[in-house]
Motif scaffolding. Structure first.
Motif, mmCIF file in Angstrom:
data_model
loop_
_atom_site.group_PDB
_atom_site.id
_atom_site.type_symbol
_atom_site.label_atom_id
_atom_site.label_comp_id
_atom_site.label_asym_id
_atom_site.label_seq_id
_atom_site.Cartn_x
_atom_site.Cartn_y
_atom_site.Cartn_z
ATOM 1 N N GLU A 225 43.281 32.439 40.483
ATOM 2 C CA GLU A 225 44.065 33.648 40.221
ATOM 3 C C GLU A 225 43.895 34.664 41.345
ATOM 4 O O GLU A 225 44.860 35.300 41.780
ATOM 5 C CB GLU A 225 43.650 34.261 38.885
ATOM 6 N N ARG B 110 39.480 31.656 37.752
ATOM 7 C CA ARG B 110 39.459 33.032 38.275
ATOM 8 C C ARG B 110 39.658 33.058 39.790
ATOM 9 O O ARG B 110 40.359 33.909 40.326
ATOM 10 C CB ARG B 110 38.156 33.724 37.893
ATOM 11 N N LYS C 189 46.741 36.156 43.854
ATOM 12 C CA LYS C 189 46.939 37.600 43.974
ATOM 13 C C LYS C 189 46.892 38.031 45.444
ATOM 14 O O LYS C 189 47.719 38.813 45.905
ATOM 15 C CB LYS C 189 45.866 38.331 43.155
#
Length: 75
Positions: free
Chosen positions: A44, A41, A48
């Motif tokens: 990610e 996570r 982003k």
């Protein structure tokens, strides 16, 4: 809370920010619970944020400026 823990906490909170962050990381790793989902996570999220930076949606702030603004907010 046990007196030793209170003393350690007081000493840890007096450390500079970068040393506290390192201490937190080491303590977390000492728990032996490096969760792959958490790592995934964060990876990610980092991607982003980097994509948003490259797209011009957010601007970068240098480390010392960020720390100074954070200290002002927390004061």
């Amino acid at each position: 809370m046990h007196q030793d823990v209170v003393l350690i906490e007081k000493e840890a909170l007096s450390l500079p920010l970068d040393q506290r962050a390192l201490l937190v990381e080491r303590l977390f790793q000492s728990l032996g619970r490096e969760d792959e989902l958490i790592t995934q996570r964060w990876s990610e999220e980092a991607e982003k944020r980097l994509d948003a930076y490259y797209a011009g949606k957010v601007s970068a702030v240098d480390g010392p400026s960020f720390v100074a603004s954070l200290r002002r907010e927390l004061a």
